[in-house]
Write an enzyme that holds these catalytic residues in place. Structure first.
Site, PDB file in Angstrom:
ATOM      1  N   CYS C  96       0.819  -1.209   0.000  1.00 48.57           N
ATOM      2  CA  CYS C  96       0.000   0.000   0.000  1.00 48.57           C
ATOM      3  C   CYS C  96       0.855   1.261   0.000  1.00 48.57           C
ATOM      4  O   CYS C  96       0.351   2.358  -0.194  1.00 48.57           O
ATOM      5  CB  CYS C  96      -0.932  -0.005   1.195  1.00 48.57           C
ATOM      6  SG  CYS C  96      -1.719  -1.613   1.382  1.00 48.57           S
ATOM      7  N   HIS C 388      -9.808   1.698  -1.438  1.00 49.57           N
ATOM      8  CA  HIS C 388      -8.347   1.606  -1.321  1.00 49.57           C
ATOM      9  C   HIS C 388      -7.786   0.608  -2.333  1.00 49.57           C
ATOM     10  O   HIS C 388      -7.552  -0.546  -2.016  1.00 49.57           O
ATOM     11  CB  HIS C 388      -8.023   1.202   0.123  1.00 49.57           C
ATOM     12  CG  HIS C 388      -6.584   0.866   0.359  1.00 49.57           C
ATOM     13  ND1 HIS C 388      -5.535   1.562  -0.235  1.00 49.57           N
ATOM     14  CD2 HIS C 388      -6.000  -0.088   1.132  1.00 49.57           C
ATOM     15  CE1 HIS C 388      -4.391   1.027   0.171  1.00 49.57           C
ATOM     16  NE2 HIS C 388      -4.637   0.018   0.973  1.00 49.57           N
ATOM     17  N   CYS C 419       0.306   3.215   5.938  1.00 57.47           N
ATOM     18  CA  CYS C 419       0.774   1.915   6.402  1.00 57.47           C
ATOM     19  C   CYS C 419       0.689   0.928   5.232  1.00 57.47           C
ATOM     20  O   CYS C 419      -0.109   1.104   4.322  1.00 57.47           O
ATOM     21  CB  CYS C 419      -0.090   1.428   7.557  1.00 57.47           C
ATOM     22  SG  CYS C 419      -1.843   1.363   7.155  1.00 57.47           S
TER      23      CYS C 419
END
Lengths: 451, 284, 432
Positions: C96, C388, C419
């Site tokens: 990510c 996301h 994160c």
């Protein structure tokens, strides 16, 4: 979007059939392509009375590489090439009697006019006439031109430009436009030029080189065509449309090497955001084309407030607000700025089910007329273009009958193309078009509606 | 002590079959025999297959548990022989201690030697240690002790008490969850050659009194080391106690805890918490 | 340490960004590939900034879930875009953190004067996810492919067993722990005693903030529609605490006190984002704005496997290092963008920064970093609202924050914290 009927009527078998049935045979219009000469053949220039423009016209055409035939050669002689344009300088008219010389010149010359030819008459505006007789003579030309436009075949057009005293320097740009392929679908129109300070030497291929042009509603249809033509003529186009149309907008911007700006022009802060963008990225703007428009058709008795308000907001109020903000913001409009507003034939002729739309589009005509003097003061112009039946995705969805009738009831017997509107707008945007201000130019093939 | 040197690894399938038919009538002392092989070369393809099945990285250094692949067939040959006092079917691997004295490279020719010793008493039977040692260039590099419990068997009089327990810390922190599939036993059997029926299928396991097939203890041990890959010293002792069978399929957890420069580990059932393997990993 | 002389560098400018609306898995972009989405997103950026046929310094992007066919994904996307075909490109992947890390890479090259301009981006699809054949079948197919004779081929084919046919679907789980990221987050949530209600509140605020931002046209120059979508379809403007409170926990399920639901966790999402970075000179030459500069960045990683730290807690560690290097405190910012992988992650991150014992014990700080003004946090919505698409989140945040800082005015500062899987975290400072 091909015109099946026009294509058929111009095919071998189609031509025969159409002739025998006595059906109209719509011509293939002469449209502008880069590199094309102004005219595909010679021009004949004549005058009615002691015209003051003839010499300038001759010089202008020769500079464009056009062979100018003498009216004498044209009269009855058969050796000369058929003319592609017949131009009458009618600035010498004093009385209706002088019109006879107009007839004497035009009749034989127009007879020899080749297909996709141009008839252009330049005259003083009737309003400036010294006497009723002179006004009558000048006004008579209106009827003459409009009728000629209806008589001409083969995609030829006839138009009239009013040139008041002192505006002689302003004629070059309109003359070029009306003779060229750019005016393919402008027919039977009367317009005026006014005195203006004009830049010298135009590069005919890149008339908009170095200019920054905003086009609203640029994601599709006429707006996309405008963006493309402006880019072709050298402008950097800032293509504007609502965020939801952003993907199509990006495609247009990428195709023409312009930039995409997603903006809802009816938002309260839209003028400010647009101006900020233009100042930050381009240091201002040269050309603004208010093209974005919507329809929300209903008969007046059934029309709710939402339909009325949304059409007014997009088609008229946004044009007013953005233009006002441009005028009010120091440095937003560059010197010799051009604003072109898209009106509509509906705004002139009215249309059933379109009270809202027609009202907004008529409003646009009033708006440019009222603003013109203020624009002239800063060397700028504001004009409107009123498209007639233009073949777009929108019209493709119309019922067959409505579409066919709509596209045939004009002197050119066919619908116009988005590019025809775009060419007209690009012309009005040119630096050399500073003498055209406050005008509404119809791009309708001399539609019978509202004529 | 007699050392018999074999030219090739014995076939484990045949040994299981032989052991089954000769299971009865065993007893007595441990044979005083050692089996050996010399100059054994690791097959890179086999090493790769092993690493894959055990979730270990493939490298030029043998995993700590890999030499067991080489010594186990010899130990089986020892145990399946008539002279071995305990019947092979029913022997349960209860503890395995491996000492890697130095990193062993995959290309090194290895000398193997195995023997049995230490027949000890256990509350539920007798325990025997199968020992193995691996040398390279005359230097001992690896050794192991596998303790097997024969339920119901009796150790000779005077035999010591078996020591099969490994003590570990609380191990409360779960660091990984593994879904151990139905075919985990068959996959490991294919690579290790350990075709003990209790690992292969529910049906064959039932024949030996297990409700379902159970995972190979040495596979679980290898997976634990795989999870600690990169965090182990070259010279290391890995000592594990196989407590309760890991029935297939299951979801189990791995808990780890750092101790004395090494690790305490536990593999437990995710739901019931049943402990399958506990162990210690310490630098040597 | 005071006298660390830095080499002569310049700060990379963020000119702007573009993304496509994010779409929940298997919805609007079900048929689109990574390359489709990345190409469309680059083209939108090209259109926004007039980059047609321009040769940029480089394009750096990546995807977390990649197909074999995504070989050279970014370069292939550039070749399919309106950029000049002579623009180089390469792929990166940091889970990510991919998008932000890509921006840092481009910014660093600009800072060093190696390039003048570049695009950083990321894309991910969970709809068109790479579905692999089982390892066994794959090996048989490889040997089949290598077989030269008919016999060899038949031999290879004969090895295929019915059980091999079942495909392997990528799981959103950490390879080393076998736990879903959400389950990891649930452990951290429990450790930091993050309550259900505060998580739901954060989620609702994210949805409301983002919906309001869309309504006022904030995303007009950040998003370009794609495949019929003009807004993120995960966005729920009518989200409310009442609605979210009815959802059942989906992570940490064994625990009766589990708090993490589908409402306060991000869903699997498809999407792509890009950011245009440049030197100030390049931006000026091209008549393009400078929204903000990328001032500094820091990456950290934690041992979430055996080390006892939460999988998503790495940004907590990265932050004090970066702040100290820049002589800033956690309170010196006008906006905070903390990636909402899970509402609980954002809350645990902030709680850790406020915790004196943690800050002393784990971060080695004499005093805690302290609290963040919540009114400056994710003010235009974040991942809980937008969704996301792993590698695309960084680009979304960088462009969004840069625009916010530009609007706020010169000297304003923003902080990014993202994160990432694998126990990693990327933080960055932007300044207008």
């Amino acid at each position: 979007m091909s015109d099946w009927y026009r294509d058929f009527a111009n095919s071998g078998f189609g031509t025969t059939l159409v002739k025998q049935l006595g059906l109209p045979r719509p011509a293939v219009l002469r449209r502008f392509e880069p590199g094309q000469p102004l005219l595909p053949g010679p021009a004949i220039i004549g005058s009615a009375g002691e015209g003051r423009l003839r010499e300038a016209l001759t010089e202008l055409l020769r500079a464009e590489g056009v062979h100018v035939q003498s009216p004498v050669t044209a009269d009855g002689a058969t050796d000369g090439e058929k003319p592609a344009a017949v131009i009458l300088d009618a600035t010498g008219l004093r009385t209706p009697g002088d019109l006879a010389s107009a007839h004497d010149f035009l009749s034989p010359a127009v007879k020899r006019l080749r297909a996709t030819g141009r008839v252009l008459i330049l005259a003083d505006p009737p309003s400036d006439a010294d006497s009723p007789a002179q006004a009558a003579a000048r006004q008579a030309l209106d009827g003459l031109v409009r009728s000629m436009a209806k008589e001409l075949r083969g995609g030829s057009t006839a138009n009239l430009v009013h040139v008041p005293e002192g505006a002689e320097a302003s004629i070059a740009s309109p003359v070029r436009f009306f003779l060229s392929g750019r005016s393919a679908y402008v027919d039977g129109q009367v317009m005026s030029v006014s005195p203006a300070e004009l830049p010298k030497a135009d590069d005919d291929e890149q008339l908009l080189a170095g200019k920054v042009a905003v086009v609203t509603g640029a994601a599709r249809g006429i707006g996309a065509a405008i963006a493309k033509v402006m880019a072709r003529d050298g402008a950097h186009v800032v293509a504007v449309d609502i965020p939801a149309a952003g993907d199509k907008l990006a495609e247009v911007a990428n195709e023409i090497g312009g930039t995409a700006l997603q903006l809802d022009i009816t938002a309260a802060d839209a003028p400010q955001r647009l101006i900020e963008h233009l100042r930050e990225r381009h240091g201002g703007v040269d050309v603004v084309v208010h093209n974005a428009g919507i329809t929300r058709d209903k008969l007046l008795v059934n029309m709710d407030a939402a339909r009325w308000n949304s059409v007014m907001a997009v088609n008229l109020q946004a044009q007013l607000d953005i233009t006002q903000a441009l005028l009010d913001t120091e440095g937003a409009l560059k010197p010799n700025a051009r604003v072109v507003c898209v009106s509509s034939q509906s705004g002139i002729a009215g249309n059933r089910g379109q009270t809202n739309y027609a009202a907004s589009k008529a409003g646009v005509i009033g708006m440019v007329r009222a603003w013109a003097p203020q624009f002239a003061e800063r060397g700028a112009t504001i004009n409107a273009v009123a498209p007639g039946f233009i073949v777009t995705e929108m019209t493709a969805k119309m019922p067959f009958g409505t579409r066919e009738v709509g596209s045939r009831i004009n002197s050119l017997q066919q619908g116009g193309l988005p590019v025809d509107v775009a060419e007209t707008i690009a012309w009005l945007s040119q630096p050399g078009s500073g003498g055209v201000n406050g005008q509404t130019v119809r791009v309708c093939g001399q539609s019978m509606l509202g004529a | 002590m007699a050392v018999t040197v074999l030219d090739q690894a014995p076939n484990l399938g045949q040994l299981y079959a032989k052991a089954a038919v000769t299971a009865r009538g065993r007893g007595g002392d441990l044979p005083d025999t050692r089996l050996a092989r010399h100059g054994v070369q690791v097959d890179p393809a086999h090493l790769a297959a092993y690493a894959r099945v055990c979730g270990m990285p493939l490298s030029d250094v043998l995993p700590a548990t890999y030499p067991h692949m080489l010594t186990f067939p010899l130990q089986m040959a020892l145990m399946s022989d008539r002279s071995f006092p305990l019947a092979l079917p029913g022997l349960v691997h209860v503890r395995n201690r491996i000492e890697v004295l130095r990193a062993v490279r995959a290309h090194e020719p290895l000398d193997l030697e195995v023997w049995a010793e230490n027949l000890a008493a256990h509350r539920s039977g007798a325990v025997v240690d199968l020992r193995a040692t691996v040398s390279a260039g005359g230097e001992e590099v690896w050794r192991s002790t596998s303790s097997y419990l024969a339920r119901g068997a009796t150790a000779p009089d005077g035999a010591p008490q078996a020591d099969v327990e490994v003590s570990v810390g609380g191990l409360e922190r779960v660091v990984a969850t593994w879904r151990v599939p139905d075919d985990a036993g068959r996959r490991y059997a294919k690579v290790s050659g350990d075709v003990n029926p209790i690992h292969l299928s529910g049906l064959t396991a039932k024949a030996f009194g297990f409700k379902r097939a159970i995972a190979h203890g040495m596979w679980v041990k290898a997976r634990v080391l795989g999870a600690l890959a990169g965090r182990l010293p070259d010279a290391v002792t890995v000592d594990v106690r196989f407590t309760k069978p890991l029935f297939l399929p299951s979801t189990v957890t791995l808990a780890t805890e750092q101790h004395d420069g090494g690790w305490d580990v536990a593999v437990r059932n995710e739901k019931s918490g049943t402990e399958h393997v506990v162990g210690t990993v310490r630098p040597l | 340490m005071a006298d660390t002389s830095k080499p002569a560098t310049r700060k990379a400018a963020i000119v702007g960004g573009n993304r496509i609306p994010f779409a929940r898995s298997n919805s609007a972009y079900a048929q689109a590939s990574n390359q489709d989405m990345l190409t469309a997103t680059i083209d939108g950026l090209v259109a926004r900034f007039g980059l047609q046929d321009k040769q940029l310094g480089e394009v750096v992007a990546g995807a977390v879930l990649k197909h074999a066919r995504d070989f050279n994904l970014t370069r292939e996307s550039v070749l399919g875009s309106k950029l000049s075909a002579t623009t180089p490109a390469y792929d990166v992947q940091q889970a990510c953190g991919t998008g932000l890390e890509a921006a840092i890479l481009v910014a660093n090259k600009i800072a060093l004067g190696q390039i003048e301009s570049g695009i950083a981006g990321g894309v991910d699809t969970t709809s068109d996810a790479p579905l692999a054949v089982s390892d066994d079948l794959r090996r048989v197919l490889i040997s089949l492919n290598n077989a030269k004779t008919v016999q060899d081929r038949l031999k290879a084919l004969a090895k295929i067993r019915p059980g091999m046919i079942a495909p392997e679907i990528p799981r959103n789980a950490e390879p080393r722990t076998g736990l879903a990221m959400g389950d990891h987050a649930a452990i951290t949530a429990k450790e930091w005693e993050i309550g259900r209600e505060e998580q739901d509140e954060l989620a609702v605020r994210s949805h409301h903030n983002m919906a309001a931002a869309y309504d006022r046209g904030f995303f007009d120059d950040l998003v370009t529609p794609f495949l019929g979508l003009s807004r993120d379809n995960n966005l729920r403007p009518d989200s409310s605490l009442e609605k979210l409170s009815t959802l059942k926990p989906v992570f940490g399920k064994g625990d009766p006190a589990a708090t993490m639901t589908a409402g306060n966790s991000t869903p699997l999402t498809d999407g792509a984002s890009t950011v245009l970075l440049a030197s100030d000179e390049w931006a000026a030459e091209n008549g393009l704005p400078v929204l903000a500069h990328l001032v500094d960045a820091q990456t950290a990683a934690v041992d979430y496997v055996h080390g006892g730290e939460g999988l998503l807690m790495a940004p907590v560690y990265a932050m004090p290092v970066m702040l100290a290097r820049n002589g800033l405190t956690l309170q010196d910012f006008d906006y905070y963008e903390i990636h909402e992988a899970f509402a609980s992650t954002v809350l645990a991150t902030m709680k850790a920064w406020e915790d004196p014992a943690f800050c002393k014990g784990k971060l080695g700080l004499d005093s805690p970093l302290g609290p963040i003004d919540r009114s400056k946090l994710n003010v235009n919505g974040s991942s809980l609202a937008a969704g996301h698409p792993f590698a695309a989140t960084g680009g979304r945040i960088v462009a969004q924050l840069a625009k916010m800082l530009h609007e706020k005015g010169p000297g304003s500062r923003g902080l990014i914290s993202i994160c990432a899987a694998g126990g990693q975290g990327v933080v960055a400072i932007l300044e207008s």
